[in-house]
Design a protein around this motif. Structure first.
Motif, PDB file in Angstrom:
ATOM      1  N   ALA A   5       4.451  -6.007  -4.797  1.00 59.27           N
ATOM      2  CA  ALA A   5       5.329  -6.316  -3.654  1.00 59.27           C
ATOM      3  C   ALA A   5       5.922  -7.714  -3.811  1.00 59.27           C
ATOM      4  N   VAL A   6       7.146  -7.822  -3.356  1.00 64.24           N
ATOM      5  CA  VAL A   6       7.841  -9.121  -3.312  1.00 64.24           C
ATOM      6  C   VAL A   6       8.032  -9.492  -1.848  1.00 64.24           C
ATOM      7  N   TYR A   7       7.486 -10.643  -1.448  1.00 66.16           N
ATOM      8  CA  TYR A   7       7.648 -11.128  -0.063  1.00 66.16           C
ATOM      9  C   TYR A   7       8.521 -12.383  -0.078  1.00 66.16           C
ATOM     10  N   ILE A   8       9.630 -12.317   0.556  1.00 71.20           N
ATOM     11  CA  ILE A   8      10.521 -13.480   0.691  1.00 71.20           C
ATOM     12  C   ILE A   8      10.555 -13.872   2.172  1.00 71.20           C
ATOM     13  N   PRO A  55       8.908  -3.417  -2.106  1.00 66.52           N
ATOM     14  CA  PRO A  55       7.914  -2.944  -3.080  1.00 66.52           C
ATOM     15  C   PRO A  55       8.410  -3.079  -4.529  1.00 66.52           C
ATOM     16  N   ILE A  56       7.460  -3.266  -5.426  1.00 63.98           N
ATOM     17  CA  ILE A  56       7.749  -3.288  -6.882  1.00 63.98           C
ATOM     18  C   ILE A  56       7.061  -2.072  -7.483  1.00 63.98           C
ATOM     19  N   GLU A  57       7.798  -1.319  -8.275  1.00 58.75           N
ATOM     20  CA  GLU A  57       7.260  -0.107  -8.846  1.00 58.75           C
ATOM     21  C   GLU A  57       7.138  -0.258 -10.383  1.00 58.75           C
ATOM     22  N   ASN A  58       6.114   0.442 -10.939  1.00 61.65           N
ATOM     23  CA  ASN A  58       5.947   0.559 -12.371  1.00 61.65           C
ATOM     24  C   ASN A  58       5.825  -0.791 -13.068  1.00 61.65           C
ATOM     25  N   VAL A  59       4.982  -1.599 -12.560  1.00 60.54           N
ATOM     26  CA  VAL A  59       4.683  -2.871 -13.248  1.00 60.54           C
ATOM     27  C   VAL A  59       3.339  -2.673 -13.959  1.00 60.54           C
ATOM     28  N   ASN A  60       3.429  -2.396 -15.249  1.00 59.86           N
ATOM     29  CA  ASN A  60       2.224  -2.090 -16.039  1.00 59.86           C
ATOM     30  C   ASN A  60       1.439  -0.932 -15.408  1.00 59.86           C
ATOM     31  N   GLY A  61       2.243  -0.032 -14.869  1.00 63.24           N
ATOM     32  CA  GLY A  61       1.618   1.121 -14.248  1.00 63.24           C
ATOM     33  C   GLY A  61       1.047   0.846 -12.890  1.00 63.24           C
ATOM     34  N   THR A 120       0.811  -1.217   0.000  1.00 62.85           N
ATOM     35  CA  THR A 120       0.000   0.000   0.000  1.00 62.85           C
ATOM     36  C   THR A 120       0.845   1.268   0.000  1.00 62.85           C
ATOM     37  N   GLU A 121       1.972   1.232   0.727  1.00 65.22           N
ATOM     38  CA  GLU A 121       2.770   2.464   0.875  1.00 65.22           C
ATOM     39  C   GLU A 121       4.086   2.403   0.105  1.00 65.22           C
ATOM     40  N   GLY A 122       4.453   1.217  -0.383  1.00 59.72           N
ATOM     41  CA  GLY A 122       5.679   1.099  -1.161  1.00 59.72           C
ATOM     42  C   GLY A 122       6.949   1.217  -0.335  1.00 59.72           C
ATOM     43  N   VAL A 123       6.944   0.680   0.892  1.00 62.19           N
ATOM     44  CA  VAL A 123       8.137   0.701   1.752  1.00 62.19           C
ATOM     45  C   VAL A 123       8.589  -0.728   2.041  1.00 62.19           C
ATOM     46  N   THR A 124       9.840  -0.891   2.334  1.00 58.76           N
ATOM     47  CA  THR A 124      10.423  -2.212   2.662  1.00 58.76           C
ATOM     48  C   THR A 124      10.187  -2.512   4.146  1.00 58.76           C
TER      49      THR A 124
END
Length: 597
Positions: free
Chosen positions: A154-157, A144-150, A116-120
């Motif tokens: 998020a990537v959760y490992i 966070p993942i940015e600019n994926v088809n606009g 939602t906020e684009g923070v790690t």
């Protein structure tokens, strides 16, 4: 018990406990450090992997990106890529990790902020499914993942923390193994070090016991140049010094013992309790006389005469010198008791005992001498005066009476002359101005001459005079006139004190290589026991009334004793009252021969 008191064991256990404690602290510190460091590195690796996957998804086609992303995941980690709440991709199921649902990430307040906020975000949480824990603890990192088809994704490992615990367990095993090896090596090292230290100490202990037994020459080998070597050197020096000091003490003790033994006065040393510590020979004679007189010969040697004990108590209580006198067995003793101090404390007393018998005898002889001489001279002087006055006053009428009075005066003058001559002879003998005429004498004629001299007197007294001899030789060296004077005096005394029908025997024996032994034995009245110590004193007489006539002057035996002693011989008497008396003297051969030279 001896095992635990050993220096080796004490030092061994001290080193072992110290090393074990240090290893324990170090191991805990290393494990904690490794655990923290491993977790930080693991988090950094996971975050880096998540960031790489986010970059790949941003830069590549979705299928290509997913294929590349799954290649970056190891066997203990899982990845979930969320492009939207409805578009969700998870890495293939791993053997050691199960897939988390997308709803889990969206429900978690912190993890939802990644999308939602684009923070790690980094979260450690426990995943629960159907009320049961699927995994104890998970480390989840969201990038966070940015600019994926606009759109923003998020990537959760995530990875189970138990995976890192395996590494920690392996590290712990290795550290514990290393610590065990270190303790074992420390044990051997401590035992070796303790043995190296204890070996010279054990030798010093053995040497100390030898020194305690009096073997002061015992030495400890000096094997090292450290403190133990210096201790061995000091021990050897101590042994030499102890031997020197002990020898010095023994010399002082022997010197003191020699001084005490050579003293004419008796010395008795007491401790604080009045127990005898040291005595010398004169003091032992004093104590023996005391025991004999008090019939206490069975007493132990620490018993103290009552008079001495009284003086000892006074000296200790008053801390002053005490003086007293006591008479034992015909001897007079003067005692001086002085306290002994140890710094300011009295530790006992010393008693000096002096035999004053001879001094008292001399004092008595001095006081008696004038009285005895006056007594001996008074009677003849009175008779001389009386008979001479009778002649002068013509009391004697006839020549026969005058001649009788003159005869008495002549006899008394001879008596006074004998007394004076005997006193002069005795004075010369005692002063040392007495010369002997030593020469070889033929014994048989000498003895016959003496026995013939008393033939008339023995017949008058009805006493048999005999002579016996047992000699291996006929010649002996001595002063014939003086020895004849001695024998004449002894035989004359024996005849005068022997009743009619008695006998007097002169016996001469030759003792091979020693000398000549003379004895005169009579069967007379004997001498009382209390008078025996005084028979050789001046003016001693068996006739206490000192009657005139043949009672003598009382100087004969004193002169005889001096003559015999001038020949380096001895004269003594034995007598029993009513049974007879024996006077005997011995003339040594070698001593008499030396007088000629």
């Amino acid at each position: 018990m001896m095992f635990w008191r050993s220096v080796v064991v004490k030092l061994w256990f001290t080193i072992l406990l110290l090393v074990s404690f240090i290893l324990f602290i170090v191991s805990i510190t290393i494990l904690e450090f490794l655990q923290n460091n491993s977790q930080e590195k693991n988090e950094a690796v996971l975050q880096g992997t998540a960031e790489k996957i986010a970059a790949i998804v941003e830069q590549h086609e979705l299928d290509t990106a997913l294929e590349i992303s799954w290649e970056l995941i190891n066997d203990v980690s899982s990845v979930s890529i969320m492009l939207s709440p409805s578009e969700y991709y998870s890495s293939p199921d791993k053997k050691n990790m199960k897939e988390l649902p997308i709803s889990y990430f969206m429900k978690d307040r912190e993890l939802s902020k990644v999308y939602t906020e684009g923070v790690t975000k980094k979260v450690v949480d426990t995943f629960t499914k159907d009320g049961q824990n699927e995994d104890p603890q998970l480390l989840i990192i969201g990038v966070p993942i940015e600019n994926v088809n606009g759109k923003t994704g998020a990537v959760y490992i995530y990875q189970s923390l138990s995976a890192g615990e395996e590494t920690t367990k392996e590290t712990t095993k290795f550290i514990l193994l290393a610590a065990g090896v270190a303790i074992i090596l420390t044990t051997f090292f401590a035992f070796f070090l303790s043995t190296r230290i204890n070996a010279p100490l054990r030798k010093m202990k053995e040497a100390a016991f030898e020194v305690a037994r009096g073997k002061f020459d015992t030495k400890v080998p000096i094997l090292t140049k450290d403190e133990i070597g210096e201790l061995a050197t000091a021990f050897n020096q101590m042994g030499r010094q102890l031997k020197f000091n002990l020898n010095a003490l023994n010399q002082e003790k022997e010197l003191l013992s020699s001084i005490l033994s050579g003293m004419a006065d008796g010395v008795i040393t007491f401790n604080q309790d009045g127990i005898i510590l040291i005595t010398n020979p004169p003091a032992e004679i004093f104590l023996q006389n005391w025991y004999f007189e008090t019939k206490d010969q069975d007493k132990n040697v620490e018993a103290i005469p009552s008079k001495v004990m009284e003086l000892f108590e006074q000296a200790v209580s008053t801390e002053k010198e005490q003086i007293g006198e006591i008479s034992l067995q015909g001897h007079h003793w003067v005692m001086i008791v002085s306290p002994l101090y140890s710094q300011q404390t009295i530790r006992g007393a010393v008693a000096v005992v002096r035999d004053m018998t001879e001094e008292r005898k001399l004092d008595k002889m001095r006081s008696d001498f004038i009285a005895n001489v006056s007594h001996e001279l008074r009677t003849p002087i009175a008779m001389l005066q009386g008979y001479s006055e009778a002649i002068v006053d013509d009391i004697a009428q006839t020549d026969e009476e005058k001649k009788e009075m003159a005869s008495v005066i002549y006899d008394e003058s001879l008596r006074m002359g004998r007394l004076v001559n005997e006193l002069l002879d005795l004075a010369r003998m005692e002063s040392g101005y007495f010369n002997l005429s030593i020469h070889e004498v033929e014994l048989p004629p000498f003895l016959q001459k003496i026995t013939r001299k008393f033939q008339v007197l023995s017949k008058e007294k009805d006493v048999v005079v005999s002579c016996e001899s047992d000699m291996a030789e006929d010649f002996f060296t001595f002063d014939a006139d003086r020895i004849e004077q001695v024998l004449t005096n002894l035989i004359d005394n024996a005849i005068r004190h022997t009743a009619a029908g008695g006998s007097v025997a002169l016996k001469v024996d030759s003792v091979p290589e020693k000398g000549l032994y003379f004895s005169v034995t009579d069967t007379g009245s004997g001498i009382p026991e209390e008078d025996l110590p005084f028979v050789f004193e001046r003016f001693y007489k068996a006739d206490k009334a000192r009657t005139r006539g043949r009672s003598g002057t009382g100087l004969g035996l004193a002169i005889a004793k001096n003559i015999v002693e001038a020949h380096k011989g001895t004269l003594h008497v034995q007598s029993k009252l009513g049974e007879g008396t024996t006077f005997a003297f011995f003339l040594p051969r070698n001593v008499v021969n030396s007088l000629i030279e």
